[in-house]
Enzyme design. Structure first.
Site, short mmCIF file in Angstrom:
data_model
loop_
_atom_site.label_atom_id
_atom_site.label_comp_id
_atom_site.label_asym_id
_atom_site.label_seq_id
_atom_site.Cartn_x
_atom_site.Cartn_y
_atom_site.Cartn_z
N LYS A 38 0.85 -1.19 0.00
CA LYS A 38 0.00 0.00 0.00
C LYS A 38 0.89 1.25 0.00
CE LYS A 38 -3.91 1.68 2.84
NZ LYS A 38 -4.74 1.30 4.03
N SER A 49 -9.69 -1.49 7.21
CA SER A 49 -9.11 -1.19 5.90
C SER A 49 -8.36 -2.33 5.24
CB SER A 49 -8.18 0.03 6.01
OG SER A 49 -8.94 1.17 6.30
N SER A 97 -9.52 1.02 3.30
CA SER A 97 -8.74 1.96 2.49
C SER A 97 -7.70 1.25 1.63
CB SER A 97 -8.05 2.96 3.40
OG SER A 97 -7.11 2.32 4.25
#
Length: 606
Positions: A196, A301, A277
């Site tokens: 990420k 997330s 997320s």
């Protein structure tokens, strides 16, 4: 993926006698490495040479003992490979031993390949890390920013922000050289990983999904990224995310003009979000754009995109993996973890990133509580005799999730588990209702990252500057203004040593641990959400206690239900640092059900 590839060269050599006598030529990678990897018991329990794996050296020892019987001199040294327990080392025993090698000279298909598949093919010389890495690069180029879905309102995946093509290929070549010289030194050796884009990487910028930080080339790797590199993994790409990891929509503004933003799409239904997320990680790994993925989770997330994209997601105990070098959202609840296509891959990935780090004081709690390898705790019979609890109010009532829960509960029981209803309470509801720290903690925690890690080339060095610059998701302006208005007094009243949030989290850990202990439960389970949705406050149980959870697919919606094909995950929550137990339970369920399906829109290239 071809799941029935044979280990023909080694099996034949073992059955006919010694490898050397047959003149079989094996790559150097089939020789015992100088530093042995730790593997699941199936691949280690017949080891004869004390290097924690089965190699040609073990086959040589076994072949020299062919015909040896129990009671004869030397029997104790080879008795472990008498798998049929007939008191004699036979050709059948040697063949079984050969099957325990991570070596596969059959055809290799990258789509849906596990870490084990990749290692077996690379060890056999069928493919290389460079070839695997290049294929992932090609798939990203072919699929990520291209509209593939014929649906009129379908979108590109938009799952990747940056590809480190040159450095990734260099790292892959280095991994191939290590394998040629020393063998498979790690289960991640040469495996391409996408992290990420809130994880610091020295070879790619870290934007946190915000155009305001397009120039954030950090001088160091995040602690977890350093662990991956140490294990020989190839850091391939930075995955997109919901800007600053705030929400579940996965919209980001990186490398876009001020006022513009892009949404991440699910590879199963590109008209829908990939979740957030960590939506970019979820979409990329599910569409086979990298081998392993990593996300972060503050309030769901990792688990939301894992559920939307048919992945295994691990939200570790807060304190198992250092958060240093990860752009924070709320450090009272932040944690990073793997997102993978299988439980085995998740266990292998987790092995590489745990450890005590002085830069993250929370990690001191793990001392003496981490196993040598999480893979050693994976067993198909892990649910047999387990006690699994659930709270009725955490089970959604929509037709798809209710059906899948009933099927999953029955599957647990068929596999030998006792499934126990746990009564709810006002105290548990208080824990579940507690909100995220993403508003009250963000400004203070972000300022610490800015002071410690943010590149000097970045001009937007505060929330004030970010708001003034205008390079952020426009719909987030009000959220940033609210976060920027938080005072130190508000922060301390919330997350200080005696803050209300601090107290709820501590009490929550005590409460839920006590529930597990008093009812002798191995885990609590509940759906991570609903088809492309969430359920009530289920996702808050793990972050509001700091306790670990593992989420794994439990099936998809069928014709006649809302959103046919949409996936739902089941989540296992356990005691602090019980990731091994949870992975074992999830592995047993996964191996009995195999619910994951590959997204049909993103097949092998060519």
């Amino acid at each position: 993926m071809n799941t029935k590839r044979t280990r023909g060269v080694l099996a034949t050599a073992a059955v006919l006698g010694t490898v050397g006598a047959m003149g079989v030529s094996l790559p150097a990678s089939a020789v015992a490495p100088s530093t042995a990897p730790l593997l699941a018991p199936y691949f280690t329990e017949l080891d004869l040479t004390d290097d924690s794996q089965v190699t040609t050296a073990d086959l040589d020892v076994a072949a020299s003992a062919l015909g040896l019987t129990s009671g004869a001199e030397g029997w104790a040294e080879v008795a472990v490979i008498d798998t049929n327990a007939d008191g004699t080392i036979t050709v059948a025993d040697l063949a079984d031993l050969a099957q325990r090698m991570i070596y596969d000279d059959g055809p290799f298909e990258l789509v849906e390949a596990s870490v084990l598949d990749m290692q077996a093919a690379m060890n056999a010389g069928v493919t290389t890390s460079v070839e695997i890495t290049q294929t992932y690069i090609d798939r990203i180029a072919a699929y990520d920013d291209v509209k593939i879905d014929p649906a009129a309102d379908g979108r590109p995946l938009n799952s990747i922000i940056t590809v480190g093509e040159a450095t990734a290929l260099e790292a892959a070549a280095a991994a191939d050289a290590v394998r040629a010289a020393d063998g498979m030194t790690s289960m991640l050796l040469g495996v391409p990983v996408a992290v990420k884009d809130n994880y610091n990487t020295v070879d790619m910028v870290t934007t946190a999904g915000c155009g305001c930080w397009d120039d954030n080339q950090t001088a160091t790797d995040a602690f977890m990224v350093a662990g991956l590199r140490d294990a020989g993994a190839v850091i391939l790409a930075k995955a997109s995310l919901d800007e600053f990891a705030f929400g579940f929509e996965s919209q980001f503004s990186s490398f876009q003009p001020a006022g513009e933003r892009t949404y991440v799409a699910s590879p199963y239904a590109t008209t829908r979000t990939a979740g957030g997320s960590s939506g970019g990680t979820g979409a990329a790994i599910s569409a086979n754009l990298a081998g392993i993925g990593f996300g972060t989770d503050t309030g769901g997330s990792i688990r939301v995109p894992s559920s939307y994209n048919q992945l295994v997601g691990v939200r570790p105990t807060v304190g198992l993996a250092s958060r240093d070098g990860i752009v924070p959202l709320a450090l009272s609840q932040d944690t990073g973890g793997p997102m993978t296509r299988s439980v085995l891959d998740a266990a292998v990935a987790l092995d590489a990133v745990v450890g005590i780090d002085e830069a993250d004081a929370a990690t001191s709690r793990q001392q003496g509580l981490v196993p040598a390898s999480y893979t050693q705790l994976l067993a198909t019979n892990a649910l047999d005799g387990a006690r699994i609890g659930y709270v009725a109010s955490m089970i959604p009532t929509d037709p798809t999730t209710a059906r899948l829960w009933a099927e999953t509960k029955a599957q647990f029981e068929q596999l030998g588990a006792e499934v126990v209803e746990v009564p709810t309470s006002d105290a548990l509801n208080t824990v579940l209702r507690e909100g995220s720290g993403s508003t009250n903690e963000f400004k203070r925690d972000l300022n610490e990252y800015i002071a410690t890690h943010l590149s000097s080339d970045v001009t937007s060095r505060s929330l004030d500057a970010i708001l003034e610059g205008g390079k952020f998701v426009p719909e987030r302006r009000r959220s940033y203004e609210q976060r920027n208005a938080i005072t130190e007094e508000t922060y301390q009243a919330w997350a200080g040593p005696n803050g209300t949030h601090t107290t709820v989290l501590a009490d929550g850990k005590t409460l839920v641990t006590g529930m597990l202990d008093s009812m002798d439960l191995d885990a609590l389970v509940y759906p991570s959400g609903t088809p492309y949705g969430t359920h009530s406050t289920n996702l808050r149980l793990s972050p509001n206690t700091g306790m670990p959870s593992v989420t794994v697919p439990m099936g998809q919606a069928i014709a006649g239900e809302q959103i046919p094909g949409a996936n739902v995950n089941i989540e296992f929550l356990g005691r602090d640092f019980a990731e091994g137990t949870l992975l074992g339970l999830a592995y047993a369920f996964e191996q009995a059900t195999h619910h994951r399906t590959a997204p049909a829109l993103y097949p092998p290239l060519g």
